[in-house]
Design a protein around this motif. Structure first.
Motif, PDB file in Angstrom:
ATOM      1  N   TYR A  34       0.790  -1.234   0.000  1.00 62.25           N
ATOM      2  CA  TYR A  34       0.000   0.000   0.000  1.00 62.25           C
ATOM      3  C   TYR A  34       0.822   1.284   0.000  1.00 62.25           C
ATOM      4  O   TYR A  34       0.290   2.347  -0.315  1.00 62.25           O
ATOM      5  N   SER A  76     -11.127  -3.285  -3.764  1.00 60.26           N
ATOM      6  CA  SER A  76     -10.401  -2.231  -4.471  1.00 60.26           C
ATOM      7  C   SER A  76      -9.900  -1.244  -3.430  1.00 60.26           C
ATOM      8  O   SER A  76     -10.662  -0.798  -2.563  1.00 60.26           O
ATOM      9  N   ASN A  77      -8.593  -0.905  -3.495  1.00 62.01           N
ATOM     10  CA  ASN A  77      -7.990   0.019  -2.537  1.00 62.01           C
ATOM     11  C   ASN A  77      -7.181   1.082  -3.267  1.00 62.01           C
ATOM     12  O   ASN A  77      -6.764   0.887  -4.413  1.00 62.01           O
ATOM     13  N   THR A  78      -6.940   2.170  -2.576  1.00 65.52           N
ATOM     14  CA  THR A  78      -6.106   3.238  -3.113  1.00 65.52           C
ATOM     15  C   THR A  78      -4.826   3.325  -2.304  1.00 65.52           C
ATOM     16  O   THR A  78      -4.864   3.456  -1.074  1.00 65.52           O
ATOM     17  N   CYS A  79      -3.685   3.241  -2.995  1.00 64.56           N
ATOM     18  CA  CYS A  79      -2.383   3.281  -2.331  1.00 64.56           C
ATOM     19  C   CYS A  79      -1.986   4.717  -1.991  1.00 64.56           C
ATOM     20  O   CYS A  79      -2.641   5.678  -2.402  1.00 64.56           O
ATOM     21  N   GLY A  82      -1.639   7.077  -4.840  1.00 67.26           N
ATOM     22  CA  GLY A  82      -2.856   7.366  -5.598  1.00 67.26           C
ATOM     23  C   GLY A  82      -3.291   6.276  -6.548  1.00 67.26           C
ATOM     24  O   GLY A  82      -4.382   6.357  -7.127  1.00 67.26           O
ATOM     25  N   ASP A  83      -2.465   5.238  -6.730  1.00 70.49           N
ATOM     26  CA  ASP A  83      -2.830   4.130  -7.616  1.00 70.49           C
ATOM     27  C   ASP A  83      -3.948   3.305  -7.010  1.00 70.49           C
ATOM     28  O   ASP A  83      -3.976   3.058  -5.797  1.00 70.49           O
ATOM     29  N   THR A  84      -4.861   2.872  -7.856  1.00 71.29           N
ATOM     30  CA  THR A  84      -5.899   1.944  -7.434  1.00 71.29           C
ATOM     31  C   THR A  84      -5.417   0.525  -7.685  1.00 71.29           C
ATOM     32  O   THR A  84      -4.925   0.212  -8.771  1.00 71.29           O
ATOM     33  N   GLY A 311     -10.566   4.636 -15.293  1.00 73.23           N
ATOM     34  CA  GLY A 311      -9.604   4.442 -14.218  1.00 73.23           C
ATOM     35  C   GLY A 311      -8.451   3.537 -14.572  1.00 73.23           C
ATOM     36  O   GLY A 311      -7.565   3.330 -13.765  1.00 73.23           O
TER      37      GLY A 311
END
Length: 322
Positions: A34, A76-79, A82-84, A311
């Motif tokens: 992350y 689905s997560n956001t690092c 900012g990357d998904t 996205g």
């Protein structure tokens, strides 16, 4: 053994949180996935920190977790950058403390972003291919009166399969325009009747399907009615890329064939070319001229469609398929 296990747990993509969501432990593996270090993560609400998107409402997930002690699913997560990303997540309940009333959730999260990019892209491509097949069927079958029409329909499906073969060889990443033309000419046995001139141009998958079927229809029409229907006729096919845009200028010019006159009505092949190019390549300029000396078709089309997945950019897809 205990040291090895401890080292593994530190490096595994795991974090521990309270049932309410507050992070209490954060491993080096979680930091690697992350981007947040331990100081940035511990004490934060996990789903807020990672902007988690759940497949079903969180309340339903928590109910299953309390009932079964375990839950697994795709998140689905956001690092931090900012990357998904997509993670295959497993949540396990753990009772801590002497009385066992301190309930913690251990989350193990495996990054499966590349797999999901490929699966989602393939899903869209298959849907597009099915749509093309349906369009071919509608155009072809409405006018079937004899065996020649059936042969035309069969030929179109074979051309579609030929495009799929080319894409499969290139891991569904691209196809060369010259290779498309060569394979199509070989399938008709007319390679020696073609004069080809053009640079190497790499097409994206949707354009491979469109150009394959367009070239197939042009060859079919020429063999039936045009220059390739007579012994001395030939076709000059030239193409090149525009300097400033991702577009191709392709010219199909027939020579030494029967005298040409504009048709009173367009056949299914011409309609297919027009509809296919516009649906697959956008508003691509298409000009057909029935000059007395030979039929001419000029196409200005892109090497690829606009991105289909919100996205997900082309670079991400290329990394995943590369």
């Amino acid at each position: 053994m205990e040291t090895a296990l401890a080292d593994y747990l530190r490096e595994a993509p795991v974090f521990v949180r309270l049932f309410s969501g507050e992070i209490t432990d954060w491993t080096a593996g979680a930091e690697r996935v992350y981007g947040f270090d331990r100081a940035e993560a511990v004490g934060k609400m996990s789903h807020q920190l990672l902007a988690t998107v759940f497949p079903i409402p969180l309340d339903e997930i928590n109910d299953m977790l309390l009932r079964d002690g375990i839950w697994q699913g795709l998140l689905s997560n956001t690092c931090k950058n900012g990357d998904t990303i997509w993670t295959q997540s497993q949540w396990r309940l753990r009772q801590c403390g002497e009385d066992g009333k301190d309930i913690r959730v251990v989350e193990t999260n495996t990054d499966v972003t590349q797999r999901e990019l490929l699966a989602r892209e393939l899903h869209h491509r298959v849907k597009n291919t099915i749509a093309v097949v349906c369009g071919i069927a509608r155009i072809s079958l409405t006018s079937i009166k004899d065996s020649d029409e059936f042969k035309s329909f069969d030929g179109r499906l074979r051309a579609l399969a030929q495009a799929q073969d080319l894409l499969l060889e290139n891991k569904w990443a691209h196809g060369e325009l010259s290779e498309i033309i060569e394979r199509c000419a070989a399938s008709f046995g007319v390679r020696d009747r073609l004069c080809l001139s053009g640079e190497e141009i790499r097409l994206m998958p949707s354009s491979v399907l469109a150009y394959t079927l367009a070239i197939h229809e042009l060859m079919t029409n020429s063999i039936k009615h045009g220059a390739l229907s007579v012994a001395n006729g030939r076709v000059c096919l030239t193409w090149g890329a525009h300097d400033t845009t991702h577009k191709i200028h392709l010219i199909w010019r027939e020579e030494d064939g029967p005298k040409v006159s504009p048709p009173t009505r367009f056949g299914s092949g011409v309609r297919l070319i027009e509809r296919l190019l516009r649906s697959e390549l956008g508003d691509a300029p298409l000009e057909m001229r029935f000059d007395p000396d030979g039929f001419v078709c000029e196409i200005d089309g892109p090497t690829q469609k606009s991105p289909r997945l919100p996205g997900v950019n082309a670079e991400q897809i290329q990394r995943a398929t590369g």
